[in-house]
Design a protein around this motif. Sequence first.
Motif, PDB file in Angstrom:
ATOM      1  N   VAL A  47       0.840  -1.206   0.000  1.00  0.00           N
ATOM      2  CA  VAL A  47       0.000   0.000   0.000  1.00  0.00           C
ATOM      3  C   VAL A  47       0.876   1.257   0.000  1.00  0.00           C
ATOM      4  O   VAL A  47       0.625   2.204  -0.760  1.00  0.00           O
ATOM      5  CB  VAL A  47      -0.974  -0.015   1.198  1.00  0.00           C
ATOM      6  CG1 VAL A  47      -1.611   1.353   1.415  1.00  0.00           C
ATOM      7  CG2 VAL A  47      -2.042  -1.078   0.995  1.00  0.00           C
ATOM      8  N   GLU A  48       1.912   1.263   0.838  1.00  0.00           N
ATOM      9  CA  GLU A  48       2.817   2.419   0.861  1.00  0.00           C
ATOM     10  C   GLU A  48       3.469   2.623  -0.492  1.00  0.00           C
ATOM     11  O   GLU A  48       3.636   3.761  -0.953  1.00  0.00           O
ATOM     12  CB  GLU A  48       3.877   2.241   1.948  1.00  0.00           C
ATOM     13  CG  GLU A  48       3.322   2.362   3.354  1.00  0.00           C
ATOM     14  CD  GLU A  48       4.363   2.105   4.431  1.00  0.00           C
ATOM     15  OE1 GLU A  48       5.582   2.034   4.117  1.00  0.00           O
ATOM     16  OE2 GLU A  48       3.963   1.979   5.605  1.00  0.00           O
ATOM     17  N   GLU A  51       0.812   4.060  -2.906  1.00  0.00           N
ATOM     18  CA  GLU A  51       0.546   5.465  -2.562  1.00  0.00           C
ATOM     19  C   GLU A  51       1.731   6.355  -2.908  1.00  0.00           C
ATOM     20  O   GLU A  51       1.539   7.500  -3.340  1.00  0.00           O
ATOM     21  CB  GLU A  51       0.192   5.586  -1.084  1.00  0.00           C
ATOM     22  CG  GLU A  51      -1.177   5.024  -0.761  1.00  0.00           C
ATOM     23  CD  GLU A  51      -1.562   5.127   0.703  1.00  0.00           C
ATOM     24  OE1 GLU A  51      -2.764   5.149   0.974  1.00  0.00           O
ATOM     25  OE2 GLU A  51      -0.653   5.179   1.573  1.00  0.00           O
ATOM     26  N   SER A  52       2.956   5.840  -2.773  1.00  0.00           N
ATOM     27  CA  SER A  52       4.137   6.640  -3.111  1.00  0.00           C
ATOM     28  C   SER A  52       4.205   6.947  -4.604  1.00  0.00           C
ATOM     29  O   SER A  52       4.893   7.882  -5.015  1.00  0.00           O
ATOM     30  CB  SER A  52       5.421   5.939  -2.647  1.00  0.00           C
ATOM     31  OG  SER A  52       5.754   4.856  -3.503  1.00  0.00           O
ATOM     32  N   ILE A  56      -4.310   6.708  -4.815  1.00  0.00           N
ATOM     33  CA  ILE A  56      -5.024   6.686  -3.551  1.00  0.00           C
ATOM     34  C   ILE A  56      -5.581   5.281  -3.343  1.00  0.00           C
ATOM     35  O   ILE A  56      -6.267   4.746  -4.212  1.00  0.00           O
ATOM     36  CB  ILE A  56      -6.169   7.720  -3.557  1.00  0.00           C
ATOM     37  CG1 ILE A  56      -5.586   9.128  -3.713  1.00  0.00           C
ATOM     38  CG2 ILE A  56      -6.998   7.617  -2.285  1.00  0.00           C
ATOM     39  CD1 ILE A  56      -6.623  10.190  -4.000  1.00  0.00           C
ATOM     40  N   VAL A  57      -5.270   4.701  -2.199  1.00  0.00           N
ATOM     41  CA  VAL A  57      -5.781   3.372  -1.870  1.00  0.00           C
ATOM     42  C   VAL A  57      -7.021   3.589  -1.005  1.00  0.00           C
ATOM     43  O   VAL A  57      -6.916   3.882   0.180  1.00  0.00           O
ATOM     44  CB  VAL A  57      -4.720   2.519  -1.154  1.00  0.00           C
ATOM     45  CG1 VAL A  57      -5.284   1.159  -0.774  1.00  0.00           C
ATOM     46  CG2 VAL A  57      -3.485   2.366  -2.034  1.00  0.00           C
ATOM     47  N   SER A  58      -8.181   3.501  -1.655  1.00  0.00           N
ATOM     48  CA  SER A  58      -9.449   3.785  -0.984  1.00  0.00           C
ATOM     49  C   SER A  58     -10.584   3.120  -1.755  1.00  0.00           C
ATOM     50  O   SER A  58     -10.519   3.032  -2.987  1.00  0.00           O
ATOM     51  CB  SER A  58      -9.677   5.300  -0.938  1.00  0.00           C
ATOM     52  OG  SER A  58     -11.007   5.607  -0.607  1.00  0.00           O
ATOM     53  N   SER A  61     -11.825   5.085  -4.762  1.00  0.00           N
ATOM     54  CA  SER A  61     -10.963   5.319  -5.928  1.00  0.00           C
ATOM     55  C   SER A  61     -11.622   4.786  -7.196  1.00  0.00           C
ATOM     56  O   SER A  61     -12.391   3.828  -7.162  1.00  0.00           O
ATOM     57  CB  SER A  61      -9.611   4.635  -5.739  1.00  0.00           C
ATOM     58  OG  SER A  61      -8.927   5.186  -4.651  1.00  0.00           O
TER      59      SER A  61
END
Length: 142
Positions: A47-48, A51-52, A56-58, A61
């Motif tokens: 996930v990091e 996102e980097s 967007i992890v949601s 999305s």
Amino acid sequence: MNSESSVQPPQRKLQHTSQIAVRWGDMDFYGHVNNTVYFRFFEQARVEWIESEGFIVSPQSDSGAVIINASCTFLLPVSYPATVIIKVFAGEPGRSSVMTWYELYVEGDERLYAEGAAKVVWTDPRTGKSAPIPETLRAKVS
């Protein structure tokens, strides 16, 4: 030539490194990190990484990554207190999927404690179907 020597390892490229503190509650009855927590460590690092790259992890999305399989080989036990270092690698992407690999180390120790893998598929959450990997992400992993 035997079949083992003719097998080429998959091409993989380091994408991200995460540091995660081991919590007391991550341990099991035997005094080491429970096997299920390793998958959480890999998930957090994945996930990091995503996102980097600006995604967007949601659930809200327009698209995102899910995994369709995961594995872990446990080499050495991890115990509290510790900080784990997770290295995330990715292979050559397909249309909508990419293989990822994980290496887990303990900060201050060069030994490999665990290694894992997961196939990541880019999806459209509205339809639940696979979607093409975004070009910006494809360029990073290629």
